[in-house]
Design an enzyme around this catalytic site. Structure first.
Site, PDB file in Angstrom:
ATOM      1  N   ASN A 130       0.846  -1.191   0.000  1.00 20.44           N
ATOM      2  CA  ASN A 130       0.000   0.000   0.000  1.00 20.44           C
ATOM      3  C   ASN A 130       0.886   1.249   0.000  1.00 20.44           C
ATOM      4  O   ASN A 130       2.114   1.146   0.020  1.00 20.44           O
ATOM      5  CB  ASN A 130      -0.957  -0.020   1.194  1.00 20.44           C
ATOM      6  N   ASP A 187      -4.071  -6.423   4.953  1.00 20.20           N
ATOM      7  CA  ASP A 187      -5.090  -7.284   5.570  1.00 20.20           C
ATOM      8  C   ASP A 187      -5.058  -8.695   4.998  1.00 20.20           C
ATOM      9  O   ASP A 187      -5.520  -9.635   5.637  1.00 20.20           O
ATOM     10  CB  ASP A 187      -6.483  -6.667   5.361  1.00 20.20           C
ATOM     11  N   PHE A 236      -4.714   3.104  14.769  1.00 19.72           N
ATOM     12  CA  PHE A 236      -5.038   4.097  13.751  1.00 19.72           C
ATOM     13  C   PHE A 236      -6.181   3.549  12.896  1.00 19.72           C
ATOM     14  O   PHE A 236      -6.371   2.338  12.819  1.00 19.72           O
ATOM     15  CB  PHE A 236      -3.822   4.365  12.853  1.00 19.72           C
ATOM     16  N   LYS A 292     -13.581   0.621  15.470  1.00 15.60           N
ATOM     17  CA  LYS A 292     -12.290  -0.081  15.578  1.00 15.60           C
ATOM     18  C   LYS A 292     -11.746  -0.007  17.001  1.00 15.60           C
ATOM     19  O   LYS A 292     -11.120  -0.952  17.482  1.00 15.60           O
ATOM     20  CB  LYS A 292     -11.274   0.490  14.570  1.00 15.60           C
TER      21      LYS A 292
END
Ligand code: CTP
Length: 418
Positions: free
Chosen positions: A212, A285, A332, A349
């Site tokens: 990413n 992920d 985060f 989260k």
């Protein structure tokens, strides 16, 4: 070192006789660039390497060279200088200077300032490798450290004397970090912080990977800031292209895949090994279910890649919280929707991963940027928005939130004594 409009940090720069004395000019410039007001005091032998005139031109102040020029117009006396200083940095510091500092000599204005000042003192030694490793010098350094003087470790490499080894003056950046640390509140003194940063790479075949756009800048800013405030910092980072620019005192652990990051973080968060874990990394992920041993060849037909989920590092730390000694957890959340959606995800989260603080930010504000804007959501319901600012300023606010959440148990100010 300061925001526009803030008062400048008052630095007395002591320079002693060493070939590295010429680097004091670069250091003076770097400190001024970071918002310091610099006044130089140099020894006789230093003036053989670097002229007072040059330092005067760079600092904009008269340079103190002897007790006898203190009465000249523009020069200020050594006691005044000692009182004026917010920090005294001696760079380069010769072996002779270290010995004299240890025994409290006061035969030169620089030694007198060092003896009289109540400000923190930073020394950056530079000398021949054998002089540095001599038991006398090592003992002097140990004694200075025991008195609270910050020593910026010299580097190894080719020395002006022809030897190769440890003894080169530390990098200017490293000395600047030490100066910043010396004038900062030590509200994280002795606390062990584990920070994850950057992307991970999940290999597809020997030449391709999934990753990413994370640059790791937010995690690096957190590591620098925490170190500045006295924390013992470990930075576990994914591939960043270059060694992260952090002080030498920050332990860096380079990993590539999410699995390696998981192992590196968990091993360092086990038991009572860390006090605060800040998971700023953009962990992949998913990973390909298998890695092709040879390069995958092009074909005309469409192709699909089977992905399997990676373990969630933050969530794993959250589920282990029941154990005594579990660290304070900061996560985060990076999102692409609007602010309402970001906040909803940050709150979700926070609960799902059993964290103490969740820092929400937008991908467009954060990726590849030196600035960011964030929303800090706390377990106790407190929420704080930090508008666009440098990642350093954002890091400062996140650590403020950590310190205030943990409370007075973290606020151990180490008194300066030397
Ligand atoms: N995180 C982690 N391990 C993972 C994935 C994420 O530790 N395998 C951490 C990140 O470091 C971050 C937090 O979990 O602190 C949230 O990461 P983010 O990518 O925003 O959320 P995800 O949980 O991955 O969910 P989604 O991608 O669906 O938004």
């Amino acid at each position: 070192m300061r925001k526009p409009g803030r008062r400048k940090t008052r630095v007395v720069l002591g320079v002693t006789g060493s070939v590295a004395a010429y680097k004091a000019v670069e250091l003076a410039r770097a400190l001024i660039k970071r918002g310091c007001d610099v006044r130089a005091v140099i020894t006789d032998s230093a003036s053989k390497f670097v002229t007072p005139f040059l330092l005067e031109t760079v600092t904009g102040h008269k340079v103190t060279t002897s007790f006898w020029n203190e009465t000249e117009s523009g020069a200020i006396g050594h006691i005044e200088l000692a009182d004026w200083a917010q920090v005294l940095v001696i760079a380069p510091a010769s072996a002779d200077m270290l010995a004299k500092l240890r025994y409290g000599f006061a035969e030169t204005p620089l030694l007198a300032v060092a003896l009289a000042t109540k400000a923190p003192v930073v020394v950056a030694p530079a000398m021949n490798v054998n002089m540095l490793s001599h038991p006398a010098t090592q003992e002097n350094l140990r004694e200075l450290v025991a008195r609270g003087i910050q020593v910026v470790e010299p580097e190894s490499g080719a020395l002006a004397c022809g030897w190769v080894g440890k003894g080169r003056l530390a990098r200017t950046q490293e000395i600047c970090w030490a100066v910043q640390k010396a004038v900062s509140s030590q509200d994280l003194a002795g606390k062990r912080l584990l920070i994850s940063a950057g992307p991970t790479r999940e290999p597809i075949d020997p030449v391709r990977f999934l990753s990413n756009r994370s640059s790791g800048k937010m995690g690096i800013a957190l590591a620098r800031e925490a170190h500045r405030r006295g924390a013992i910092v470990t930075l576990v980072h994914g591939p960043l292209g270059a060694r992260p620019q952090v002080p030498a005192g920050v332990a860096c652990v380079a990993v590539t895949t999410a699995k390696q990051m998981f192992d590196a973080v968990l091993a360092r968060a086990e038991g009572r090994a860390c006090d605060v874990a800040i998971m700023a990394a953009a962990v992949a992920d998913y990973r390909p279910s298998s890695v092709a041993p040879e390069k995958l060849k092009k074909a005309d037909a469409a192709r699909s890649l089977e992905l399997v989920p990676n373990q969630d590092i933050l969530k794993e730390l959250g589920t282990r919280r029941a154990c005594a000694g579990a660290p304070f957890l900061v996560g985060f959340a990076v999102e692409t929707g609007d602010v309402a959606a970001l906040l909803a995800e940050a709150r979700r989260k926070l609960a799902a991963k059993n964290a103490d603080l969740l820092v929400g930010n937008m991908a467009k504000d954060s990726f590849d940027r030196d600035t960011n804007r964030v929303w800090i959501v706390a377990r106790d319901g407190r929420e704080e928005h930090v508008g666009t600012a440098s990642k350093r300023a954002i890091a400062r606010r996140i650590l403020d939130a950590v310190v205030s959440s943990i409370g007075s148990s973290l606020c151990l100010h180490t008194p300066v004594q030397h």
